[in-house]
Design a protein around this motif. Structure first.
Motif, PDB file in Angstrom:
ATOM      1  N   MET A 172       0.861  -1.238   0.223  1.00  0.00           N
ATOM      2  CA  MET A 172       0.061  -0.145   0.071  1.00  0.00           C
ATOM      3  C   MET A 172       0.832   1.148   0.054  1.00  0.00           C
ATOM      4  N   GLY A 173       2.202   1.053   0.135  1.00  0.00           N
ATOM      5  CA  GLY A 173       2.968   2.356   0.233  1.00  0.00           C
ATOM      6  C   GLY A 173       3.773   2.347  -1.229  1.00  0.00           C
ATOM      7  N   CYS A 174       4.889   1.410  -1.351  1.00  0.00           N
ATOM      8  CA  CYS A 174       5.712   1.590  -2.668  1.00  0.00           C
ATOM      9  C   CYS A 174       5.077   1.330  -3.728  1.00  0.00           C
ATOM     10  N   SER A 190      -2.269   1.027 -15.575  1.00  0.00           N
ATOM     11  CA  SER A 190      -3.864   1.180 -15.676  1.00  0.00           C
ATOM     12  C   SER A 190      -4.518  -0.309 -15.774  1.00  0.00           C
ATOM     13  N   MET A 191      -5.397  -0.268 -15.444  1.00  0.00           N
ATOM     14  CA  MET A 191      -6.271  -1.756 -15.350  1.00  0.00           C
ATOM     15  C   MET A 191      -7.107  -1.637 -16.889  1.00  0.00           C
ATOM     16  N   VAL A 192      -6.566  -2.360 -17.658  1.00  0.00           N
ATOM     17  CA  VAL A 192      -7.529  -2.348 -19.178  1.00  0.00           C
ATOM     18  C   VAL A 192      -7.821  -3.877 -19.437  1.00  0.00           C
ATOM     19  N   PHE A 193      -9.305  -3.904 -19.276  1.00  0.00           N
ATOM     20  CA  PHE A 193      -9.889  -5.273 -19.339  1.00  0.00           C
ATOM     21  C   PHE A 193      -9.550  -6.097 -20.483  1.00  0.00           C
ATOM     22  N   ILE A 243       2.144   3.025  -9.072  1.00  0.00           N
ATOM     23  CA  ILE A 243       1.075   2.669  -9.956  1.00  0.00           C
ATOM     24  C   ILE A 243       0.871   4.296 -10.442  1.00  0.00           C
ATOM     25  N   ILE A 244       1.079   5.196  -9.545  1.00  0.00           N
ATOM     26  CA  ILE A 244       1.062   6.644  -9.831  1.00  0.00           C
ATOM     27  C   ILE A 244       2.179   7.168 -10.869  1.00  0.00           C
TER      28      ILE A 244
END
Length: 213
Positions: free
Chosen positions: A192-194, A205-208, A199-200
């Protein structure tokens, strides 16, 4: 600036030389380079008809030099066509006019992505006792696909990245040491940190419709 200086030095070395070019009006003109390295118009030497220029072009095309230029141009066109269309024989203009087609693998990937999100949420909320086994199966499938895909392009060493290390750490902690609170907290903080910051930073991105993403 460095390129401009190099060009100016080259022109200075050619001071006093003359060269000839065919202008847009089919005239043969002579240019010369003065002492300061400037290219100046000298005079018009002759005027050519369109038939004469066409004759020269045809003779040049039939010569060995013309064949070399034609081969280089054909090779360049085929390279561009393959890079853009995937087929060296298909013209880029024709490819741009085609109606976009959705590939079958994209449809399967989109269906899998949406179904996976829905089922994951359902399992986490209604049957959390099965979530660990589901996670092991899903992550094994995805990592195996990623390794096969990366190996085909000789990029498998990218899987030594920190994010894959964290996936391995979560698998080991969840499967072998589920009661190790310190390890659990370390995984949580790092994920939840690094990784969230990465990701930012990398615009993930999550591309289906893409199994890779």
């Amino acid at each position: 600036m460095a390129g401009t200086g190099t060009m100016q030095e080259t022109l200075n070395q050619l001071t006093g030389n003359v060269f000839h070019v065919v202008a847009e009006n089919n005239s043969l003109i002579r240019l010369r380079i003065d002492e300061t390295g400037k290219v100046l118009y000298d005079k018009t030497l002759a005027m050519f008809s369109s038939e004469t220029l066409d004759n020269v072009r045809s003779r040049l095309a039939e010569s060995h030099l013309g064949e070399t230029f034609a081969e280089a141009r054909e090779k360049g066109q085929r390279s561009w066509r393959k890079a853009v269309t995937g087929n060296p024989e298909k013209k880029i203009g024709d490819f741009m006019k085609e109606v976009p087609q959705v590939k079958f693998i994209d449809k399967v990937s989109f269906f899998f992505g949406v179904t996976c999100i829905i089922f994951t949420e359902f399992l986490a909320l209604r049957h959390p006792e099965y979530f660990t086994q589901y996670y092991f199966g899903l992550i094994t499938l995805l990592l195996s696909y990623r390794y096969i895909e990366y190996s085909s392009t000789k990029c498998q060493l990218f899987m030594v990245d920190f994010c894959y290390f964290m996936n391995l750490s979560v698998i080991l902690q969840t499967g072998l040491y589920p009661d190790n609170l310190a390890w659990y907290k370390a995984n949580y903080v790092l994920c939840m940190g690094c990784l969230m910051a990465a990701i930012i930073m990398w615009n993930n991105s999550m591309v289906f419709h893409s199994l890779d993403k």
